[in-house]
Design a protein around this motif. Structure first.
Motif, PDB file in Angstrom:
ATOM      1  N   ASP B 158       3.708   8.842   7.067  1.00  0.00           N
ATOM      2  CA  ASP B 158       5.029   8.176   6.439  1.00  0.00           C
ATOM      3  C   ASP B 158       4.471   7.672   4.844  1.00  0.00           C
ATOM      4  O   ASP B 158       5.115   7.944   4.262  1.00  0.00           O
ATOM      5  CB  ASP B 158       5.047   6.768   7.395  1.00  0.00           C
ATOM      6  CG  ASP B 158       5.730   7.123   8.650  1.00  0.00           C
ATOM      7  OD1 ASP B 158       6.308   8.344   8.707  1.00  0.00           O
ATOM      8  OD2 ASP B 158       5.769   6.399   9.752  1.00  0.00           O
ATOM      9  N   VAL B 159       2.989   7.170   5.035  1.00  0.00           N
ATOM     10  CA  VAL B 159       2.785   6.798   3.670  1.00  0.00           C
ATOM     11  C   VAL B 159       2.650   8.034   2.546  1.00  0.00           C
ATOM     12  O   VAL B 159       3.183   7.619   1.415  1.00  0.00           O
ATOM     13  CB  VAL B 159       1.237   6.526   3.740  1.00  0.00           C
ATOM     14  CG1 VAL B 159       0.601   6.181   2.468  1.00  0.00           C
ATOM     15  CG2 VAL B 159       1.059   4.953   4.527  1.00  0.00           C
ATOM     16  N   GLU B 160       2.467   9.047   3.020  1.00  0.00           N
ATOM     17  CA  GLU B 160       2.559  10.291   2.099  1.00  0.00           C
ATOM     18  C   GLU B 160       3.924  10.431   1.814  1.00  0.00           C
ATOM     19  O   GLU B 160       4.342  10.938   0.436  1.00  0.00           O
ATOM     20  CB  GLU B 160       2.035  11.553   2.815  1.00  0.00           C
ATOM     21  CG  GLU B 160       0.601  11.703   2.609  1.00  0.00           C
ATOM     22  CD  GLU B 160      -0.020  12.859   3.446  1.00  0.00           C
ATOM     23  OE1 GLU B 160       0.867  13.918   3.635  1.00  0.00           O
ATOM     24  OE2 GLU B 160      -1.342  12.736   3.953  1.00  0.00           O
ATOM     25  N   ALA B 161       4.840  10.394   2.745  1.00  0.00           N
ATOM     26  CA  ALA B 161       6.275  10.671   2.260  1.00  0.00           C
ATOM     27  C   ALA B 161       6.826   9.524   1.387  1.00  0.00           C
ATOM     28  O   ALA B 161       7.685   9.881   0.595  1.00  0.00           O
ATOM     29  CB  ALA B 161       7.061  10.602   3.729  1.00  0.00           C
ATOM     30  N   LEU B 162       6.511   8.348   1.549  1.00  0.00           N
ATOM     31  CA  LEU B 162       6.893   7.290   0.873  1.00  0.00           C
ATOM     32  C   LEU B 162       6.481   7.334  -0.542  1.00  0.00           C
ATOM     33  O   LEU B 162       7.165   7.167  -1.469  1.00  0.00           O
ATOM     34  CB  LEU B 162       6.531   5.819   1.061  1.00  0.00           C
ATOM     35  CG  LEU B 162       7.117   5.170   2.370  1.00  0.00           C
ATOM     36  CD1 LEU B 162       6.414   4.072   3.110  1.00  0.00           C
ATOM     37  CD2 LEU B 162       8.554   4.869   1.950  1.00  0.00           C
ATOM     38  N   GLN B 163       5.081   7.882  -0.642  1.00  0.00           N
ATOM     39  CA  GLN B 163       4.709   8.195  -2.218  1.00  0.00           C
ATOM     40  C   GLN B 163       5.269   9.145  -2.917  1.00  0.00           C
ATOM     41  O   GLN B 163       5.660   9.187  -3.966  1.00  0.00           O
ATOM     42  CB  GLN B 163       3.079   8.504  -1.891  1.00  0.00           C
ATOM     43  CG  GLN B 163       2.251   7.146  -1.376  1.00  0.00           C
ATOM     44  CD  GLN B 163       0.625   7.590  -1.206  1.00  0.00           C
ATOM     45  OE1 GLN B 163       0.389   8.882  -1.070  1.00  0.00           O
ATOM     46  NE2 GLN B 163      -0.203   6.592  -1.465  1.00  0.00           N
ATOM     47  N   ALA B 164       5.473  10.381  -2.036  1.00  0.00           N
ATOM     48  CA  ALA B 164       6.365  11.483  -2.618  1.00  0.00           C
ATOM     49  C   ALA B 164       7.704  10.937  -3.089  1.00  0.00           C
ATOM     50  O   ALA B 164       8.250  11.262  -4.069  1.00  0.00           O
ATOM     51  CB  ALA B 164       6.532  12.630  -1.518  1.00  0.00           C
TER      52      ALA B 164
END
Lengths: 188, 174
Positions: B158-164
Motif C-alpha cells: 500500500d505504501v508503495e502504491a501511495l508513493q507512486a
C-alpha cells in the motif's frame, strides 16, 4: 578344608573342633584383650567359611589359616588402637573436668600358681609386647605356631630375607630385654 | 681374630652373619655350614655368649603358658557353626533375591520389546486428513506469526502504491 569347600555335611564343625584351641591360642597371644579372644576366634572361623569356595590348596592349610588369623589380628589391633586413641581423648576431656581415668584392662597378667613362674611370664610377655609390631608378629608365628621362614613370609607378605632379618632382630631385642633382668642364670 | 666388631653390649654382626646365626639356632644349616659356624664359635667367646643368651631367651619364650582362652569354650563350636549356616542362608536368600530382580527386569524388557515390535507405525494409523495436518504442523504452529508477516507485506504494498500515486500527482501539478 577341601571337605568344607565341597559343603560336606559336618565338615565345618569338625574343622572348628580341630582348630579351636590353636586359633584361640594364636589370637590370645596376638591381641592384648582377653575379652575379645572368643569373638575374634569365631570371626576367623567365619572368614574361613566365607572363603571356602575360593580356597585353593596351593599352600599348606596351616599357612592359609595363619594368614587369616594374622590379618584378623592386625585389623583388630589397628581398630582397637583407633578406639583407644578416641577414648583417651575423651578420658582426657573427662579428666580436665575433674573425673578420674578408668583403670586399664588387666590384660594377660593372670595369676599363676607359682609366683616365680608368674613373674617370669609377665616379664616375657612384656618383652614381646614392647617389640615393634612386625617383629612381634613374626616372633609369635615362629615361636608359638612353629612356622618356618617361608610360611611366615607367605603369611606376612615378606621375602625370605626380610623374614630372617625380622626374626633375628625380634629375638635379639627380646634377649636384650630379658637377659639383664634374669641376672646370672644357671648356665650364664 | 674375631669375625666382627665389638661395640656396646655384644658383637656387631653383618646381616649375612645374623641370618647365618639364626639358621644355626633353628638348625637350618647344612652340615658344612654348621661346621663353619662351630669353628667360628670355637674362636670367639663373645659370639658363644651371644648364642647362649639367644638359646636361654628362646627357652624362656617357650615357658610362656598357653593362654586360658585357648581351651575349648562351652558352645563355641555350636555357636560358630550356627552363625556360619545362618550367614550362608542369608547370603543365599540375598543371591536368590538379586537373581529374581535381574530376571524380572529382563522379563520386563522382553515384554516391552515384544509389545512395541507388534505395534503398527504411528504414521500408518493416521487418516489422510490427519497426515495433512501433521505434514503442515509447523505452518499451523506459526500461523499467527505468518499472518502478521503477511499483513505487514500488504501494508508495504500500500505504501508503495501511495508513493507512486504521490509521484504521479506531483508530475501532473508541474
Amino acid at each position: 578344608m577341601m571337605a568344607v569347600a565341597a559343603d560336606v555335611p559336618g565338615a565345618f564343625e569338625r574343622l572348628v573342633e580341630a582348630y579351636e584351641p590353636r586359633v584361640k591360642a594364636a589370637v590370645a597371644r596376638s591381641i592384648n584383650d582377653r575379652s575379645s579372644v572368643e569373638d575374634l576366634s569365631q570371626e576367623i572361623f567365619l572368614r574361613l567359611y566365607r572363603a571356602r569356595q575360593r580356597y585353593r590348596p596351593t599352600a599348606r592349610f596351616e599357612t592359609f589359616l595363619y594368614r587369616v588369623i594374622f590379618n584378623a589380628c592386625v585389623n583388630f589391633t589397628q581398630y582397637m588402637a583407633r578406639r583407644r586413641a578416641l577414648s583417651l581423648d575423651r578420658a582426657l576431656d573427662d579428666d580436665e573436668r575433674g573425673n578420674a581415668l578408668e583403670p586399664a584392662d588387666p590384660g594377660m597378667a593372670r595369676p599363676l600358681e607359682n609366683i616365680e613362674e608368674q613373674e617370669r611370664a609377665v616379664m616375657v610377655r612384656a618383652a614381646i609386647d614392647t617389640l615393634p609390631e612386625a617383629q612381634r608378629r613374626a616372633l609369635l608365628l615362629s615361636r608359638y605356631e612353629g612356622l618356618g621362614y617361608e610360611a611366615i613370609g607367605q603369611i606376612m607378605g615378606l621375602s625370605l630375607q626380610a623374614v630372617k632379618s625380622l626374626l633375628w632382630r625380634a629375638r635379639d631385642n627380646v634377649r636384650k630385654a630379658l637377659i639383664p633382668k634374669l641376672g646370672e642364670g644357671p648356665d650364664a | 681374630m674375631p669375625d666382627h666388631e665389638r661395640i656396646g653390649d655384644g658383637p656387631v654382626l653383618s646381616e649375612a652373619q645374623e641370618q647365618q646365626l639364626l639358621a644355626y639356632l633353628d638348625d637350618r644349616l647344612s652340615p658344612d655350614e654348621r661346621s663353619g659356624v662351630d669353628a667360628w664359635l670355637a674362636r670367639d667367646a663373645d659370639l658363644r655368649r651371644l648364642l647362649d643368651e639367644h638359646r636361654r631367651t628362646w627357652e624362656l619364650l617357650g615357658e610362656l603358658p598357653v593362654p586360658d582362652e585357648a581351651s575349648p569354650g562351652a558352645g563355641f563350636r555350636e555357636n560358630t557353626v550356627q552363625r556360619a549356616h545362618r550367614e550362608e542362608r542369608l547370603r543365599q536368600r540375598g543371591a536368590r533375591r538379586r537373581a529374581m530382580g535381574v530376571l524380572a527386569a529382563a522379563a520386563l524388557v522382553m515384554a516391552l520389546v515384544l509389545v512395541l515390535r507388534d505395534r503398527p507405525e504411528p504414521w500408518a494409523r493416521l487418516t489422510p486428513e490427519e497426515r495433512h495436518i501433521v505434514q503442515n504442523l509447523e505452518l499451523l504452529e506459526n500461523f499467527d506469526l505468518l499472518q502478521q508477516f503477511e499483513t505487514e507485506l500488504d501494508l508495504a504494498a500500500d505504501v508503495e502504491a501511495l508513493q507512486a500515486f504521490e509521484g504521479e500527482l506531483t508530475e501532473t501539478l508541474r
